[in-house]
Every structure is written in C-alpha cells, then in structure tokens.
Scaffold this motif. Structure first.
Motif, PDB file in Angstrom:
ATOM      1  N   ILE A   1      68.636  28.391 -21.378  1.00 43.58           N
ATOM      2  CA  ILE A   1      67.999  27.344 -20.575  1.00 43.58           C
ATOM      3  C   ILE A   1      68.938  26.155 -20.398  1.00 43.58           C
ATOM      4  O   ILE A   1      69.109  25.645 -19.284  1.00 43.58           O
ATOM      5  N   ASN A   2      69.571  25.732 -21.474  1.00 42.66           N
ATOM      6  CA  ASN A   2      70.498  24.598 -21.371  1.00 42.66           C
ATOM      7  C   ASN A   2      71.724  24.942 -20.541  1.00 42.66           C
ATOM      8  O   ASN A   2      72.233  24.103 -19.802  1.00 42.66           O
ATOM      9  N   ALA A   3      72.200  26.168 -20.637  1.00 39.56           N
ATOM     10  CA  ALA A   3      73.333  26.592 -19.816  1.00 39.56           C
ATOM     11  C   ALA A   3      72.948  26.607 -18.337  1.00 39.56           C
ATOM     12  O   ALA A   3      73.759  26.230 -17.477  1.00 39.56           O
ATOM     13  N   LEU A   4      71.739  27.025 -18.015  1.00 40.97           N
ATOM     14  CA  LEU A   4      71.286  27.002 -16.626  1.00 40.97           C
ATOM     15  C   LEU A   4      71.146  25.581 -16.097  1.00 40.97           C
ATOM     16  O   LEU A   4      71.434  25.317 -14.926  1.00 40.97           O
ATOM     17  N   ILE A   5      70.707  24.662 -16.939  1.00 39.62           N
ATOM     18  CA  ILE A   5      70.616  23.258 -16.519  1.00 39.62           C
ATOM     19  C   ILE A   5      72.009  22.716 -16.201  1.00 39.62           C
ATOM     20  O   ILE A   5      72.213  22.040 -15.186  1.00 39.62           O
ATOM     21  N   ILE A   6      72.982  23.040 -17.041  1.00 44.07           N
ATOM     22  CA  ILE A   6      74.361  22.609 -16.788  1.00 44.07           C
ATOM     23  C   ILE A   6      74.889  23.243 -15.514  1.00 44.07           C
ATOM     24  O   ILE A   6      75.527  22.584 -14.687  1.00 44.07           O
ATOM     25  N   TYR A   7      74.601  24.523 -15.305  1.00 43.28           N
ATOM     26  CA  TYR A   7      75.050  25.229 -14.095  1.00 43.28           C
ATOM     27  C   TYR A   7      74.452  24.589 -12.843  1.00 43.28           C
ATOM     28  O   TYR A   7      75.159  24.398 -11.850  1.00 43.28           O
ATOM     29  N   CYS A   8      73.168  24.253 -12.888  1.00 41.87           N
ATOM     30  CA  CYS A   8      72.526  23.597 -11.741  1.00 41.87           C
ATOM     31  C   CYS A   8      73.170  22.245 -11.466  1.00 41.87           C
ATOM     32  O   CYS A   8      73.367  21.873 -10.304  1.00 41.87           O
ATOM     33  N   GLY A   9      73.496  21.517 -12.523  1.00 47.30           N
ATOM     34  CA  GLY A   9      74.171  20.232 -12.347  1.00 47.30           C
ATOM     35  C   GLY A   9      75.533  20.389 -11.695  1.00 47.30           C
ATOM     36  O   GLY A   9      75.896  19.619 -10.798  1.00 47.30           O
ATOM     37  N   ILE A  10      76.280  21.389 -12.114  1.00 54.76           N
ATOM     38  CA  ILE A  10      77.599  21.638 -11.526  1.00 54.76           C
ATOM     39  C   ILE A  10      77.459  22.006 -10.050  1.00 54.76           C
ATOM     40  O   ILE A  10      78.215  21.523  -9.203  1.00 54.76           O
ATOM     41  N   ARG A  11      76.476  22.829  -9.729  1.00 50.88           N
ATOM     42  CA  ARG A  11      76.249  23.201  -8.322  1.00 50.88           C
ATOM     43  C   ARG A  11      75.873  21.989  -7.481  1.00 50.88           C
ATOM     44  O   ARG A  11      76.338  21.842  -6.350  1.00 50.88           O
TER      45      ARG A  11
END
Length: 76
Positions: A57-67
């Motif tokens: 979940i935290n990795a997906l939040i970081i990925y969304c932020g990068i996008r």
C-alpha cells in the motif's frame, strides 16, 4: 497542474516516511491494520500477510505520487 505536483510530493514524502518507519520498527500499522487487534503490533512474525500488504500500500502511494509529479512536469 501545480496542485498535482505539490500533492504528488506530499504523497511521496508521507508514503516514504510510513514505509521506512514501518520497516525499521517492524510494525506496519495504518491502512493494512483495519480489522486487526490494535493492541498487538503488526510485525512480520505475527502478521506476515498484512505486513507485506502494508508495504504494498505504501509503495503504491509513492508510485502514485511519482506519476502525479511526472504528469505535472510534462504538462508544463
């Protein structure tokens, strides 16, 4: 688009903070701990699936932020 850039950086910083603190302290609480006993730590030994879910979940939040930051940068 400037708002998306700022929000993306907020996602990256907060997601990285929770991911790092969860892994270092071996207690991945937060979104993954819904429905779990709040008195017991969510360590890898006690709840391995939820611990890995918290990392995901935290990795997906970081990925969304990068996008979001990349899309805001491309729009400028």
């Amino acid at each position: 688009m400037q708002k998306n850039k700022v929000l993306g950086w907020i996602f990256i910083v907060i997601g990285a903070w929770y991911l790092l603190s969860g892994v270092v302290t071996n207690d991945m609480s937060g979104l993954a701990s819904l429905g779990y006993n709040p008195d017991a730590p969510m360590s890898f030994q006690l709840a391995p699936v939820r611990f890995v879910l918290g990392i995901a979940i935290n990795a997906l939040i970081i990925y969304c932020g990068i996008r979001m930051v990349r899309q805001a940068r491309a729009a400028n």
